[in-house]
Design a protein around this motif. Structure first.
Motif, short mmCIF file in Angstrom:
data_model
loop_
_atom_site.label_atom_id
_atom_site.label_comp_id
_atom_site.label_asym_id
_atom_site.label_seq_id
_atom_site.Cartn_x
_atom_site.Cartn_y
_atom_site.Cartn_z
N ARG A 82 1.08 -1.04 0.00
CA ARG A 82 -0.06 -0.17 0.12
C ARG A 82 0.90 1.28 0.18
N THR A 102 -4.47 1.34 -4.52
CA THR A 102 -3.93 0.09 -3.78
C THR A 102 -4.97 -0.51 -3.02
N GLY A 103 -5.71 0.34 -2.32
CA GLY A 103 -6.94 -0.07 -1.51
C GLY A 103 -8.02 -0.54 -2.17
#
Length: 369
Positions: A55, A66-67
């Motif tokens: 992340r 990335t989340g």
């Protein structure tokens, strides 16, 4: 030679193309996925058993993405019934002044992270040396398995009607106002939209039809090192003038517990067809010296080595945009693997007439830099 019809043709069955095929087939679209080589080939950028999922970025855009990708990886693992991402935690350290910014961005986004004094980090990971600078650890990172992920995504796509054609190099793509036609040596497909996720072969296929920014293809290498003692290793990145990364190597590691280590951003300029697969002796010497001097927990003699292709933009941002009937899908520059399921959804959105997920990923933004 007759021309077959589909709702969408995807060129390239690496991580991005396989993800796009799954996404479109899951939306009920008729899909043809065309791949130049056979499954498991090592000619491109997606092969092997280990890529980093993390992340931490010094950039809020990629932290946010990335989340989104992390949620989609979990859904893919559930759907495939396989563990495709293994959590190992990620250690970021080194003299480059990015750690504090990454820590602020992660914690601001609600991502668990901690800053650790170098002495305490050395106690927690005794096989590593950290110098004097603080060390950042975020436990959500880990290792994804590209080959199993691609197989899973293509399997899901095929189960939903996608046609997957291996050993079918695309010779040319012809686009017009109504769609595009993809030609191989013995078959042709016509579709309203063609997604090109061809990595190092992107520019040769689209350069005359799409205003692409400069793309530099490099052959890079990574090395596998055996641990001196059993025990799990974290993913790590040493941030310096030339970043060095490491991660558990998985099946490719030659010996149990091997760690894969490479340099980010240094490689030999080449082409998709011109790469020679020969590891740079200078790179081997640099990485061996790094292991010898900073990673006492590893034997500094590599037990294996691999090469891979980077296709890089000038600022390492992705290209995810549509030009007429052609979707340019280049999650590139050596850091795109972690986003694969998200990239597939973005490509499917673009194929359906949606917009690029961020202005930075558009062709126009890249050309203006």
């Amino acid at each position: 030679m007759s021309t077959e019809r589909a709702d969408a043709v995807i060129v390239g069955a690496g991580l991005a193309g396989s993800a796009a095929a799954r996404a479109l087939a899951s939306r009920g679209r008729s899909v043809v996925l065309v791949e130049a080589f056979q499954p498991g080939h090592r000619r491109g950028s997606s092969h092997g058993s280990a890529r980093i999922f993390r992340r931490a970025y010094p950039d809020p855009l990629y932290v946010r993405l990335t989340g989104q990708a992390q949620l989609l990886w979990r859904r893919l693992c559930d759907e495939a019934g396989e563990e495709l991402v293994v959590t190992a935690g990620v250690v970021d350290y080194g003299p480059a002044r990015e750690l504090e910014k990454m820590y602020e961005l992660l914690t601001g986004a609600g991502v668990p992270a901690e800053l650790i004094p170098a002495e305490a980090a050395a106690e927690r990971w005794p096989g590593m040396s950290f110098g004097r600078d603080p060390v950042m650890f975020h436990p959500d990172g880990g290792v994804l398995d590209p080959e199993r992920a691609m197989a899973a995504m293509r399997g899901i796509a095929a189960a939903r009607g996608a046609q997957v054609c291996y050993g079918s190099p695309v010779q040319r793509i012809e686009a017009d106002d109504a769609g595009a036609t993809v030609h191989t040596a013995d078959r042709s497909w016509r579709a309203p939209v063609v997604i090109v996720a061809a990595g190092a072969w992107l520019e040769p296929l689209l350069g005359r039809q799409v205003p692409l920014p400069p793309l530099v293809v490099t052959q890079v290498q990574a090395f596998h090192f055996a641990p001196r003692a059993p025990g799990p290793w974290p993913v790590f990145i040493r941030h310096d003038e030339v970043p060095v990364y490491g991660l558990p190597a998985g099946r490719d590691g030659e010996v149990p517990g091997a760690v894969k280590i490479g340099e980010h951003g240094l490689g030999t300029v080449t082409t998709g067809d011109g790469r020679d697969g020969v590891v740079s002796p200078a790179a081997r010497d640099r990485v061996r010296a790094f292991v010898r001097e900073q990673l006492a927990g590893l034997d500094p003699v590599p037990v294996g080595e691999v090469t891979c292709l980077y296709t890089s933009t000038a600022n390492e941002d992705f290209i995810l945009d549509r030009h007429g009937p052609l979707v340019v899908c280049s999650p590139c520059s050596g850091h795109g693997a972690k986003f694969a399921p998200l990239v597939g959804e973005i490509a499917a959105d673009l194929a359906g007439g949606g917009a690029s997920p961020d202005p930075r990923f558009t062709l126009a933004a890249h050309r203006s830099r």
